[in-house]
Enzyme design. Structure first.
Site, PDB file in Angstrom:
ATOM      1  N   LYS A  51       0.842  -1.202   0.000  1.00  0.00           N
ATOM      2  CA  LYS A  51       0.000   0.000   0.000  1.00  0.00           C
ATOM      3  C   LYS A  51       0.878   1.253   0.000  1.00  0.00           C
ATOM      4  O   LYS A  51       0.625   2.211  -0.722  1.00  0.00           O
ATOM      5  CB  LYS A  51      -0.949  -0.032   1.211  1.00  0.00           C
ATOM      6  CG  LYS A  51      -2.021  -1.094   1.073  1.00  0.00           C
ATOM      7  CD  LYS A  51      -2.766  -1.432   2.349  1.00  0.00           C
ATOM      8  CE  LYS A  51      -3.691  -2.636   2.094  1.00  0.00           C
ATOM      9  NZ  LYS A  51      -4.399  -3.127   3.271  1.00  0.00           N
ATOM     10  N   GLN A  95      -5.004  -2.094   9.455  1.00  0.00           N
ATOM     11  CA  GLN A  95      -4.859  -3.424   8.848  1.00  0.00           C
ATOM     12  C   GLN A  95      -5.434  -4.491   9.784  1.00  0.00           C
ATOM     13  O   GLN A  95      -5.118  -4.523  10.970  1.00  0.00           O
ATOM     14  CB  GLN A  95      -3.361  -3.674   8.562  1.00  0.00           C
ATOM     15  CG  GLN A  95      -3.071  -4.932   7.781  1.00  0.00           C
ATOM     16  CD  GLN A  95      -3.582  -4.894   6.340  1.00  0.00           C
ATOM     17  OE1 GLN A  95      -3.694  -3.836   5.725  1.00  0.00           O
ATOM     18  NE2 GLN A  95      -3.905  -6.042   5.802  1.00  0.00           N
ATOM     19  N   ASP A 118     -11.474   1.900   3.711  1.00  0.00           N
ATOM     20  CA  ASP A 118     -11.781   0.472   3.563  1.00  0.00           C
ATOM     21  C   ASP A 118     -13.270   0.228   3.340  1.00  0.00           C
ATOM     22  O   ASP A 118     -13.673  -0.851   2.938  1.00  0.00           O
ATOM     23  CB  ASP A 118     -11.379  -0.284   4.841  1.00  0.00           C
ATOM     24  CG  ASP A 118      -9.984  -0.873   4.766  1.00  0.00           C
ATOM     25  OD1 ASP A 118      -9.609  -1.351   3.696  1.00  0.00           O
ATOM     26  OD2 ASP A 118      -9.287  -0.851   5.801  1.00  0.00           O
TER      27      ASP A 118
HETATM   28  N1  GUN Z   1      -6.909  -7.450   5.940  1.00  0.00           N
HETATM   29  C1  GUN Z   1      -7.120  -8.205   4.838  1.00  0.00           C
HETATM   30  N2  GUN Z   1      -7.651  -7.448   3.841  1.00  0.00           N
HETATM   31  C2  GUN Z   1      -7.781  -6.203   4.345  1.00  0.00           C
HETATM   32  C3  GUN Z   1      -8.268  -4.992   3.795  1.00  0.00           C
HETATM   33  O1  GUN Z   1      -8.717  -4.894   2.643  1.00  0.00           O
HETATM   34  N3  GUN Z   1      -8.229  -3.912   4.621  1.00  0.00           N
HETATM   35  C4  GUN Z   1      -7.758  -3.995   5.899  1.00  0.00           C
HETATM   36  N4  GUN Z   1      -7.783  -2.887   6.647  1.00  0.00           N
HETATM   37  N5  GUN Z   1      -7.307  -5.112   6.435  1.00  0.00           N
HETATM   38  C5  GUN Z   1      -7.313  -6.205   5.658  1.00  0.00           C
END
Ligand code: GUN
Length: 283
Positions: A51, A95, A118
Protein backbone atom coordinates in the site's frame (compact mmCIF):
# COMPACT_ATOMS: atom_id res chain seq x y z
CA UNK A 1 -7.69 -16.53 -20.35
CA UNK A 2 -5.66 -15.40 -17.36
CA UNK A 3 -6.74 -12.02 -15.96
CA UNK A 4 -3.60 -9.92 -15.41
CA UNK A 5 -4.54 -8.01 -12.25
CA UNK A 6 -1.11 -6.46 -12.01
CA UNK A 7 -1.34 -4.89 -15.45
CA UNK A 8 -4.92 -3.65 -14.95
CA UNK A 9 -3.88 -2.21 -11.59
CA UNK A 10 -0.91 -0.40 -13.17
CA UNK A 11 -3.22 1.16 -15.75
CA UNK A 12 -5.55 2.39 -12.99
CA UNK A 13 -2.63 3.75 -10.93
CA UNK A 14 -1.32 5.59 -13.98
CA UNK A 15 -4.66 7.45 -14.28
CA UNK A 16 -4.67 8.19 -10.54
CA UNK A 17 -1.14 9.60 -10.80
CA UNK A 18 -2.32 12.18 -13.33
CA UNK A 19 -5.25 13.14 -11.06
CA UNK A 20 -2.89 13.61 -8.09
CA UNK A 21 -0.60 15.79 -10.22
CA UNK A 22 -3.53 17.98 -11.21
CA UNK A 23 -4.77 18.25 -7.58
CA UNK A 24 -1.26 19.25 -6.51
CA UNK A 25 -1.01 21.88 -9.25
CA UNK A 26 -4.47 23.37 -8.69
CA UNK A 27 -4.76 23.22 -4.92
CA UNK A 28 -1.19 22.84 -3.69
CA UNK A 29 -2.16 19.92 -1.41
CA UNK A 30 -1.90 16.16 -1.82
CA UNK A 31 -4.26 13.40 -0.66
CA UNK A 32 -2.89 11.58 2.40
CA UNK A 33 -3.33 8.06 3.77
CA UNK A 34 -2.50 6.76 7.26
CA UNK A 35 -2.00 3.00 7.59
CA UNK A 36 -1.94 1.43 11.05
CA UNK A 37 -0.60 -2.03 11.67
CA UNK A 38 -0.65 -3.67 15.09
CA UNK A 39 1.74 -6.57 15.83
CA UNK A 40 4.11 -8.26 13.43
CA UNK A 41 2.07 -10.60 11.22
CA UNK A 42 4.41 -11.12 8.21
CA UNK A 43 1.54 -11.22 5.66
CA UNK A 44 0.04 -7.97 7.00
CA UNK A 45 3.47 -6.33 6.80
CA UNK A 46 3.72 -7.24 3.11
CA UNK A 47 0.23 -5.83 2.42
CA UNK A 48 1.03 -2.61 4.29
CA UNK A 49 4.29 -2.20 2.37
CA UNK A 50 2.47 -2.75 -0.93
CA UNK A 51 0.00 0.00 0.00
CA UNK A 52 2.88 2.33 0.88
CA UNK A 53 4.65 1.59 -2.43
CA UNK A 54 1.47 2.30 -4.42
CA UNK A 55 1.02 5.64 -2.63
CA UNK A 56 4.56 6.76 -3.44
CA UNK A 57 4.16 5.62 -7.06
CA UNK A 58 1.19 7.95 -7.62
CA UNK A 59 2.31 10.82 -5.37
CA UNK A 60 -0.16 10.24 -2.51
CA UNK A 61 1.25 11.17 0.90
CA UNK A 62 1.38 8.15 3.23
CA UNK A 63 2.23 7.61 6.85
CA UNK A 64 2.63 4.15 8.38
CA UNK A 65 2.28 3.29 12.06
CA UNK A 66 3.80 -0.07 13.07
CA UNK A 67 2.49 -0.50 16.60
CA UNK A 68 3.52 -3.21 19.09
CA UNK A 69 1.13 -6.18 19.43
CA UNK A 70 0.66 -5.38 23.10
CA UNK A 71 -0.68 -1.83 22.56
CA UNK A 72 -3.87 -1.12 24.50
CA UNK A 73 -7.18 -0.55 22.74
CA UNK A 74 -7.33 2.86 24.43
CA UNK A 75 -4.00 3.97 22.91
CA UNK A 76 -5.04 2.75 19.48
CA UNK A 77 -8.35 4.62 19.72
CA UNK A 78 -6.44 7.74 20.79
CA UNK A 79 -4.24 7.56 17.67
CA UNK A 80 -7.32 7.13 15.44
CA UNK A 81 -8.94 10.14 17.08
CA UNK A 82 -5.80 12.23 16.34
CA UNK A 83 -5.80 11.07 12.72
CA UNK A 84 -9.50 11.90 12.39
CA UNK A 85 -8.55 15.52 13.16
CA UNK A 86 -5.32 15.56 11.08
CA UNK A 87 -5.80 17.89 8.08
CA UNK A 88 -3.07 16.13 6.07
CA UNK A 89 -4.76 12.73 6.35
CA UNK A 90 -7.81 11.98 4.21
CA UNK A 91 -7.89 8.20 4.57
CA UNK A 92 -7.30 5.96 7.60
CA UNK A 93 -6.76 2.23 7.29
CA UNK A 94 -6.27 -0.18 10.19
CA UNK A 95 -4.86 -3.42 8.85
CA UNK A 96 -6.87 -6.45 10.00
CA UNK A 97 -6.76 -8.81 11.78
CA UNK A 98 -6.02 -7.13 15.12
CA UNK A 99 -4.72 -8.94 18.22
CA UNK A 100 -7.53 -10.65 20.16
CA UNK A 101 -7.44 -8.24 23.14
CA UNK A 102 -8.55 -5.39 20.86
CA UNK A 103 -12.21 -5.04 19.87
CA UNK A 104 -12.13 -4.82 16.08
CA UNK A 105 -15.61 -3.30 15.84
CA UNK A 106 -14.75 -0.54 18.32
CA UNK A 107 -11.67 0.34 16.26
CA UNK A 108 -13.54 0.39 12.94
CA UNK A 109 -16.31 2.52 14.43
CA UNK A 110 -13.76 5.01 15.79
CA UNK A 111 -12.60 5.91 12.27
CA UNK A 112 -14.53 8.90 11.00
CA UNK A 113 -16.73 7.54 8.15
CA UNK A 114 -15.46 10.25 5.77
CA UNK A 115 -11.90 8.87 6.16
CA UNK A 116 -12.88 5.19 6.11
CA UNK A 117 -11.06 4.17 2.91
CA UNK A 118 -11.78 0.47 3.56
CA UNK A 119 -15.56 1.07 3.67
CA UNK A 120 -15.67 -1.03 6.87
CA UNK A 121 -17.53 1.49 9.09
CA UNK A 122 -21.18 0.46 9.73
CA UNK A 123 -22.31 3.80 8.25
CA UNK A 124 -20.52 3.08 4.96
CA UNK A 125 -21.57 -0.60 5.03
CA UNK A 126 -25.16 0.57 5.46
CA UNK A 127 -24.81 2.91 2.48
CA UNK A 128 -23.46 -0.02 0.47
CA UNK A 129 -26.38 -2.23 1.51
CA UNK A 130 -28.93 0.36 0.39
CA UNK A 131 -27.15 1.01 -2.90
CA UNK A 132 -26.03 4.54 -1.93
CA UNK A 133 -22.31 3.92 -1.37
CA UNK A 134 -19.90 6.86 -1.51
CA UNK A 135 -16.98 4.46 -1.81
CA UNK A 136 -16.72 0.71 -2.33
CA UNK A 137 -14.72 -1.76 -0.25
CA UNK A 138 -11.35 -2.32 -1.92
CA UNK A 139 -11.27 -6.05 -2.70
CA UNK A 140 -14.89 -6.25 -3.96
CA UNK A 141 -14.27 -3.10 -6.04
CA UNK A 142 -11.12 -4.77 -7.44
CA UNK A 143 -13.12 -7.85 -8.45
CA UNK A 144 -15.72 -5.72 -10.26
CA UNK A 145 -12.90 -3.75 -11.95
CA UNK A 146 -11.38 -7.03 -13.22
CA UNK A 147 -14.74 -8.26 -14.58
CA UNK A 148 -15.48 -4.92 -16.23
CA UNK A 149 -11.98 -4.69 -17.71
CA UNK A 150 -12.50 -8.07 -19.39
CA UNK A 151 -16.03 -7.00 -20.46
CA UNK A 152 -17.55 -9.95 -18.61
CA UNK A 153 -21.33 -9.51 -18.29
CA UNK A 154 -22.63 -9.78 -14.74
CA UNK A 155 -26.34 -9.16 -15.33
CA UNK A 156 -28.47 -12.35 -15.10
CA UNK A 157 -25.40 -14.49 -14.37
CA UNK A 158 -25.37 -16.99 -11.53
CA UNK A 159 -22.58 -15.85 -9.22
CA UNK A 160 -21.48 -18.17 -6.43
CA UNK A 161 -19.48 -16.54 -3.65
CA UNK A 162 -17.61 -18.90 -1.34
CA UNK A 163 -16.91 -17.18 2.00
CA UNK A 164 -19.08 -14.74 3.98
CA UNK A 165 -16.58 -12.32 5.53
CA UNK A 166 -17.35 -8.64 6.05
CA UNK A 167 -14.25 -7.78 3.98
CA UNK A 168 -15.04 -9.80 0.85
CA UNK A 169 -17.90 -12.32 0.81
CA UNK A 170 -20.78 -10.14 2.01
CA UNK A 171 -19.89 -6.92 0.16
CA UNK A 172 -19.03 -8.59 -3.18
CA UNK A 173 -22.38 -10.40 -2.98
CA UNK A 174 -24.15 -7.03 -2.60
CA UNK A 175 -22.26 -5.48 -5.51
CA UNK A 176 -23.05 -8.42 -7.80
CA UNK A 177 -26.70 -8.26 -6.76
CA UNK A 178 -26.75 -4.53 -7.59
CA UNK A 179 -25.45 -5.49 -11.02
CA UNK A 180 -28.43 -7.85 -11.47
CA UNK A 181 -26.67 -11.15 -10.88
CA UNK A 182 -28.36 -14.05 -9.13
CA UNK A 183 -26.13 -14.58 -6.12
CA UNK A 184 -25.56 -17.64 -3.95
CA UNK A 185 -23.40 -17.23 -0.85
CA UNK A 186 -21.68 -20.37 0.44
CA UNK A 187 -19.87 -20.92 3.73
CA UNK A 188 -18.47 -23.62 6.01
CA UNK A 189 -21.94 -25.04 6.79
CA UNK A 190 -23.15 -25.14 3.16
CA UNK A 191 -24.28 -28.60 2.06
CA UNK A 192 -23.23 -30.03 -1.31
CA UNK A 193 -20.75 -27.22 -1.89
CA UNK A 194 -19.32 -28.96 -4.92
CA UNK A 195 -22.72 -29.05 -6.67
CA UNK A 196 -23.48 -25.43 -5.83
CA UNK A 197 -20.10 -24.23 -7.12
CA UNK A 198 -20.49 -26.25 -10.31
CA UNK A 199 -23.61 -24.25 -11.14
CA UNK A 200 -21.71 -20.94 -11.10
CA UNK A 201 -21.21 -18.82 -14.22
CA UNK A 202 -18.95 -16.66 -12.06
CA UNK A 203 -17.28 -18.35 -9.08
CA UNK A 204 -15.62 -16.17 -6.44
CA UNK A 205 -13.66 -17.81 -3.67
CA UNK A 206 -12.46 -16.04 -0.52
CA UNK A 207 -11.91 -18.61 2.22
CA UNK A 208 -8.13 -18.62 2.77
CA UNK A 209 -7.53 -22.33 2.11
CA UNK A 210 -4.96 -23.44 -0.47
CA UNK A 211 -6.38 -25.46 -3.40
CA UNK A 212 -9.88 -25.42 -1.88
CA UNK A 213 -11.58 -25.17 -5.29
CA UNK A 214 -10.80 -28.25 -7.37
CA UNK A 215 -11.54 -28.68 -11.08
CA UNK A 216 -14.54 -30.87 -10.17
CA UNK A 217 -16.18 -27.78 -8.60
CA UNK A 218 -16.00 -25.64 -11.73
CA UNK A 219 -18.37 -25.59 -14.70
CA UNK A 220 -16.88 -25.53 -18.19
CA UNK A 221 -16.15 -21.93 -19.27
CA UNK A 222 -16.97 -20.44 -15.86
CA UNK A 223 -15.22 -17.26 -14.74
CA UNK A 224 -13.12 -17.98 -11.64
CA UNK A 225 -12.02 -15.20 -9.29
CA UNK A 226 -9.53 -16.26 -6.63
CA UNK A 227 -9.33 -13.93 -3.62
CA UNK A 228 -7.27 -16.22 -1.36
CA UNK A 229 -3.66 -15.54 -0.44
CA UNK A 230 -2.13 -18.60 1.23
CA UNK A 231 1.44 -19.52 2.01
CA UNK A 232 2.41 -23.14 1.35
CA UNK A 233 4.91 -24.99 3.62
CA UNK A 234 7.55 -24.46 0.88
CA UNK A 235 7.07 -20.68 1.19
CA UNK A 236 5.24 -20.29 -2.13
CA UNK A 237 2.13 -18.09 -2.28
CA UNK A 238 -1.03 -19.57 -3.75
CA UNK A 239 -4.75 -18.83 -3.87
CA UNK A 240 -7.86 -20.80 -2.89
CA UNK A 241 -8.20 -22.31 -6.36
CA UNK A 242 -6.25 -25.26 -7.79
CA UNK A 243 -5.03 -22.94 -10.54
CA UNK A 244 -2.95 -25.47 -12.52
CA UNK A 245 -5.98 -27.69 -13.16
CA UNK A 246 -8.86 -25.18 -13.08
CA UNK A 247 -7.20 -22.93 -15.72
CA UNK A 248 -8.02 -25.55 -18.39
CA UNK A 249 -11.74 -25.45 -17.54
CA UNK A 250 -12.39 -21.77 -16.80
CA UNK A 251 -12.97 -19.18 -19.54
CA UNK A 252 -11.27 -16.56 -17.32
CA UNK A 253 -9.28 -17.03 -14.13
CA UNK A 254 -7.32 -14.73 -11.82
CA UNK A 255 -3.85 -15.92 -10.75
CA UNK A 256 -2.35 -15.62 -7.27
CA UNK A 257 -0.17 -13.65 -6.96
CA UNK A 258 -0.90 -11.02 -9.62
CA UNK A 259 -4.69 -11.21 -9.71
CA UNK A 260 -7.08 -9.62 -7.22
CA UNK A 261 -4.31 -8.49 -4.81
CA UNK A 262 -2.87 -5.64 -6.93
CA UNK A 263 -6.41 -4.52 -7.85
CA UNK A 264 -7.30 -4.23 -4.15
CA UNK A 265 -4.37 -1.85 -3.71
CA UNK A 266 -5.31 0.36 -6.67
CA UNK A 267 -8.93 0.53 -5.46
CA UNK A 268 -7.64 1.63 -2.06
CA UNK A 269 -5.69 4.51 -3.61
CA UNK A 270 -8.77 5.41 -5.64
CA UNK A 271 -10.75 5.53 -2.36
CA UNK A 272 -8.15 7.86 -0.82
CA UNK A 273 -8.80 10.28 -3.69
CA UNK A 274 -12.58 9.89 -3.30
CA UNK A 275 -12.37 10.66 0.43
CA UNK A 276 -10.01 13.56 -0.26
CA UNK A 277 -12.46 15.00 -2.80
CA UNK A 278 -15.38 14.85 -0.36
CA UNK A 279 -13.36 16.29 2.53
CA UNK A 280 -11.92 19.26 0.63
CA UNK A 281 -15.35 20.01 -0.85
CA UNK A 282 -16.47 20.67 2.71
CA UNK A 283 -13.72 23.18 3.52
N1 GUN B 1 -6.91 -7.45 5.94
C1 GUN B 1 -7.12 -8.20 4.84
N2 GUN B 1 -7.65 -7.45 3.84
C2 GUN B 1 -7.78 -6.20 4.34
C3 GUN B 1 -8.27 -4.99 3.79
O1 GUN B 1 -8.72 -4.89 2.64
N3 GUN B 1 -8.23 -3.91 4.62
C4 GUN B 1 -7.76 -4.00 5.90
N4 GUN B 1 -7.78 -2.89 6.65
N5 GUN B 1 -7.31 -5.11 6.44
C5 GUN B 1 -7.31 -6.20 5.66
Amino acid sequence: MIIDGKKISEEILEKIKLKVLSIKKNRNIVPGLAVIMVGDDPASRIYVNNKKKACSKVGVYSREYFLPGGISEEDLLKLISELNRDQNIHGILVQLPLPSHINENAVIEAICPEKDVDCFHPFNMGKLLTGNANILPCTPAGIIAALEHEKIDISSKHCVVVGRSNIVGKPISLLLLQKNATVTICHSKTLNLEDVCRRADILICAVGKANFISKEMVKNNAVVIDVGINRLPNGKICGDVDFDNVKFIASYITPVPGGVGPLTVSMLINNVLECFGKLVEKI
